[in-house]
Write an enzyme that holds these catalytic residues in place. Sequence first.
Site, PDB file in Angstrom:
ATOM      1  N   LYS A  34       0.833  -1.204   0.000  1.00 13.55           N
ATOM      2  CA  LYS A  34       0.000   0.000   0.000  1.00 13.55           C
ATOM      3  C   LYS A  34       0.873   1.261   0.000  1.00 13.55           C
ATOM      4  CE  LYS A  34      -3.802   0.042   2.317  1.00 13.55           C
ATOM      5  NZ  LYS A  34      -4.683  -0.134   3.444  1.00 13.55           N
ATOM      6  N   ARG A 103      -2.949   3.140   8.725  1.00 14.54           N
ATOM      7  CA  ARG A 103      -3.357   1.934   7.989  1.00 14.54           C
ATOM      8  C   ARG A 103      -2.216   0.943   7.895  1.00 14.54           C
ATOM      9  NH1 ARG A 103      -7.671   3.306   4.146  1.00 14.54           N
ATOM     10  NH2 ARG A 103      -8.268   5.439   4.569  1.00 14.54           N
ATOM     11  N   GLY A 112      -8.003  -6.881   4.998  1.00 12.88           N
ATOM     12  CA  GLY A 112      -8.783  -6.895   6.233  1.00 12.88           C
ATOM     13  C   GLY A 112      -8.179  -7.693   7.370  1.00 12.88           C
ATOM     14  N   MET A 114      -5.372  -7.104   9.014  1.00 13.07           N
ATOM     15  CA  MET A 114      -4.727  -6.301  10.056  1.00 13.07           C
ATOM     16  C   MET A 114      -5.563  -5.049  10.300  1.00 13.07           C
ATOM     17  SD  MET A 114      -0.767  -6.815   9.144  1.00 13.07           S
ATOM     18  CE  MET A 114      -0.999  -6.387   7.466  1.00 13.07           C
ATOM     19  N   ARG A 347      -3.642  -1.393  -6.116  1.00 13.66           N
ATOM     20  CA  ARG A 347      -2.817  -2.608  -6.045  1.00 13.66           C
ATOM     21  C   ARG A 347      -3.273  -3.539  -7.156  1.00 13.66           C
ATOM     22  NH1 ARG A 347      -5.746  -4.647  -0.496  1.00 13.66           N
ATOM     23  NH2 ARG A 347      -7.809  -4.741  -1.368  1.00 13.66           N
ATOM     24  N   HIS A 470     -16.210  -7.997   1.853  1.00 17.91           N
ATOM     25  CA  HIS A 470     -15.149  -8.841   2.396  1.00 17.91           C
ATOM     26  C   HIS A 470     -15.310 -10.290   1.948  1.00 17.91           C
ATOM     27  CE1 HIS A 470     -13.455 -11.442   5.578  1.00 17.91           C
ATOM     28  NE2 HIS A 470     -12.439 -10.597   5.468  1.00 17.91           N
ATOM     29  N   SER A 802      12.394 -43.897 -16.875  1.00 19.00           N
ATOM     30  CA  SER A 802      11.262 -43.135 -16.348  1.00 19.00           C
ATOM     31  C   SER A 802      11.339 -43.222 -14.829  1.00 19.00           C
ATOM     32  CB  SER A 802       9.946 -43.724 -16.854  1.00 19.00           C
ATOM     33  OG  SER A 802       8.881 -43.011 -16.285  1.00 19.00           O
ATOM     34  N   CYS A 870       7.117 -40.598 -14.072  1.00 19.11           N
ATOM     35  CA  CYS A 870       5.719 -41.020 -14.139  1.00 19.11           C
ATOM     36  C   CYS A 870       5.119 -41.236 -12.746  1.00 19.11           C
ATOM     37  CB  CYS A 870       5.557 -42.265 -14.990  1.00 19.11           C
ATOM     38  SG  CYS A 870       6.442 -43.681 -14.319  1.00 19.11           S
ATOM     39  N   TYR A 890      10.455 -35.116 -20.534  1.00 16.99           N
ATOM     40  CA  TYR A 890       9.023 -34.923 -20.317  1.00 16.99           C
ATOM     41  C   TYR A 890       8.666 -35.231 -18.865  1.00 16.99           C
ATOM     42  CZ  TYR A 890       8.643 -39.979 -20.225  1.00 16.99           C
ATOM     43  OH  TYR A 890       8.801 -41.291 -19.858  1.00 16.99           O
TER      44      TYR A 890
HETATM   45  C1  PEP Z   1       6.147 -45.181  -9.182  1.00 15.43           C
HETATM   46  O1  PEP Z   1       6.579 -45.986  -8.372  1.00 15.43           O
HETATM   47  O2  PEP Z   1       6.384 -43.962  -9.132  1.00 15.43           O
HETATM   48  C2  PEP Z   1       5.268 -45.627 -10.270  1.00 15.43           C
HETATM   49  C3  PEP Z   1       4.861 -44.784 -11.201  1.00 15.43           C
HETATM   50  O3  PEP Z   1       4.829 -46.909 -10.219  1.00 15.43           O
HETATM   51  P1  PEP Z   1       3.635 -47.408  -9.268  1.00 15.43           P
HETATM   52  O4  PEP Z   1       3.028 -46.207  -8.649  1.00 15.43           O
HETATM   53  O5  PEP Z   1       2.712 -48.131 -10.151  1.00 15.43           O
HETATM   54  O6  PEP Z   1       4.389 -48.278  -8.318  1.00 15.43           O
END
Ligand code: PEP
Length: 920
Positions: A34, A103, A112, A114, A347, A470, A802, A870, A890
């Site tokens: 502020k 303020r 609101g 404080m 603001r 509010h 993965s 994953c 990814y």
């Molecule tokens: C994991 O272990 O992260 C995985 C993707 O396999 P799951 O959850 O099926 O064991």
Amino acid sequence: MAGKKWVYLFHDIDKAEKYVGGDWDAVRGLLGGKGANLAEMARIGLPVPPGFTVTTEACNAYQENSKFPDGLWNEMLAALAVVEKDAGKKFGSNTNPLLVSCRSGAKFSMPGMMDTVLNIGLNDESAKGMVALTKNERFVFDSYRRLIQMFGSVVLGIPDEAFEVELDGLKSSKGYKSDTDMTAEDLKSLVVKFKAVVRKEKGFDFPQEPLEQLKLATEAVFKSWNGKRAVDYRRATNIPDSLGTAVNIVTMVFGNMGEDSGTGVAFTRNPSTGERKLYGDYLLNAQGEDVVAGIRNTEKIETLGGPLPEAYKQFLDIVAKLEIHYKDMQDVEFTIERGRLWMLQCRNGKRTAKAAVKIAVDMANEGLITRETAMNRVTPTDVDTLLHPQFSVETKAKAKKEGRFFASGVNASPGAAVGQIYFDADLTEKMAKEAKQDTIMVRPFTKPDDVHGMLAAKGILTSEGGATSHAAVVARQFGVPCVVGASSVQIDMTKRQMTTNGVTVKEGEWISVDGTTGEVFVGKIDLSTPSFEEQTDLLTLLKWADEISSAKGMRKAPRGWPTTGMQVWANADYPKDARRARQYGAMGIGLCRTEHMFFETSRLPTVQKMILAQSDAERQEAIDILLPYQRSDFDGIFEAMDGLPVIIRLIDPPLHEFLPSEEMLLEEVITMRVKGQTKGLAEKEALLEAVRGMHESNPMMGLRGVRLSIDMPQIVEMQVRAIFEAASDCTLRGITVKPEVMIPLTGIVNELNWIQPRLERIAKKVMKEKGVDFSYKFGTMIEIPRAAVTAGELASKAEFFSFGTNDLTQMTFGYSRDDAERSFLVKYVEQGILPKNPFQTIDRAGVGKLMRMAVNDGRAVRPSLEVGICGEHGGDPDSIEFCHTIGNNYVSCSPFRVPIARLAAAQSALKHKGEPVVGE
Ligand code: PEP
Ligand code: MG
């Protein structure tokens, strides 16, 4: 700390900027949002009342010793002298008194949470002076009674009710409906009554000395930084306790000086929908808190031109200028004193998820901001909210037909909520937390003290207040669906029920609140997920996100490593999930858990036969039945993902998971024996024996993953045949397939050496049989610390990694992923032993270190090694950022999280643009 400057006049913004090194964020840190913005508005020539800011550093110094730091009071007095000069008035004068507000204003807005005290400087004598000066006795005594009430409650800690009782008593004795009905004489008598309240409650008189008022009010604002509601709010919004609040001392300007005066709040765009249209409320002849508290019914801002055309025109010019200056939607407060406009605050406006996306996209299209900036104006949580359930038009129409429509009000915060109603914040929170109920908090209007209930509730309903009340502001900020100002609703706090048109809903009963339309229904209404395709602004934003993520040069990396940002893939087990994933923008399937297909009721008996087979021939018979099922599942997934990679994981869980539990079988066997039932008993007993034979004390560390494949290769051989037959069939139908076969739970390269060549042989054989050729990969999951540590060896065989971070976290910490969260883990997080739940957000220091090592060592052997994740972490923004920094190609997450992950991946790419990815 000697020599530190504690106070900055609004004109002194350059000095503050210099002190912090020129960075605007640091200016906000020092002066609070502020204070910094008031000074900035003054700098760009907007009408801001003279004033000064006491820094957050002063607040922190106060917190340390519970007293003003040396020099602060003198600096405040010196700044006050300048303000007196600028305002042409004198603080404490009886003839021409300067009044100020005190303020709070932290770095991040905490609406609101404080305290604020207005009209400081008024006392019995200066009130008389003011009357002589303004010839407006009503206004002066209205201001004076407000000062005593605010000072009484904020500084002296007197409960608000003590004053409210007097006010209500006076109004009802005179038959008044509204505060504005009170005459000057009424207000004068109220001042006397309020002073008596102070004396009765505190045993001393309301302080008449203006400097004492100022000092105590400043101290009270400092203290309010550690008040319960401020602390609760900081916990909910992750604002650090160490920031402290600044205190702004600002010359009072008055919106309650008659019909040529007024006050209001406005947003430069609609904070609920994002529409590019001024949105706000005002009240003539009123002071600021009247609008925000939602106690009086306000007028829409676009009608301000009627009574005050000049000021309105100037206001429109100012807000347009502010939006261009700050390049963001602004939330402003203003007061018009006898036709003259003053800006009291600006603001960046809080907004709903929907508005955040629309405003970001619109502003980028208008050329006000870049697409990169637009990307950072939306949070992954906003995207999540937009994909949350809503009521469909049809289900609401049905509810209306059934006569369940209850009331309507202002659609203050979108989204749908179904829950049991409670009439106060404590009970709402209690029922939500302890009884695990879905709750809706119902109040006439909310105050900052109600925030804990609002946070715990699924939805909020108020009978009073407008779009900037509010309740509305807080609900929007936290994404809680909210309807305000449902004025037909009569709330009876004694009977704990609410009534409209003869329909009564009692505490604990269910209602459904539609914050998108402002409708309220009795009972429950089914929720449905909004269509992704219809959210065109979100689609545009995510398209830009993908463009950012796929741009080359985002990461500096050696040959073979990705130099773009990351793609987002999805975990999908069935064709319908794959289709949804693709619709949500997934660029591949990162994990298809094939065992889920085994659990289907029509297939489970065959799976059990396969497991319990006594001979290879018997087992093969069952496997031959399963093959066409698997083939058709894979076929559907390849078709859905035409042209994109699909990672199919070979069977992973221990086989006993496909069999009934030992306890259940035992119970059945005993019951049959007791009842003398012989039919089927022998089979049950045999099954029980088999289950007992497969019992493992630690199944998660037992015969599963690649170990199972080596122990019983027929199953995975069948799976690989099914994958390649389906891929071949699809190829023959003109579909482009990119199958990747994933071997789970590898711990030593010899496991891959044993199984992978057998499977590759099958792949080649099937392609030959079918007369087709396509590229494919064999790879593995990194789920065991040893796999990460020996990643170089694994990469000699595996073409991709993965990260199965669910298991990798379990095995790195030694915490059972099935049990830890319901036993010690929550406590660990609460006590700060763990900074976050490592099953939700990657533990960078431990699990993350292993991951980084695995990528580096793996790519040292195979530079083109494809790396993904994953585990559940693949949909968590913080973990996504980490994956970007270690060089993942990814992240893969549940289809519903794909849009969130797309945004998070682009944000990570922007945050780390051009940084090298090879870690230490
Ligand atoms: C994991 O272990 O992260 C995985 C993707 O396999 P799951 O959850 O099926 O064991
Ligand atoms: Mg796993």
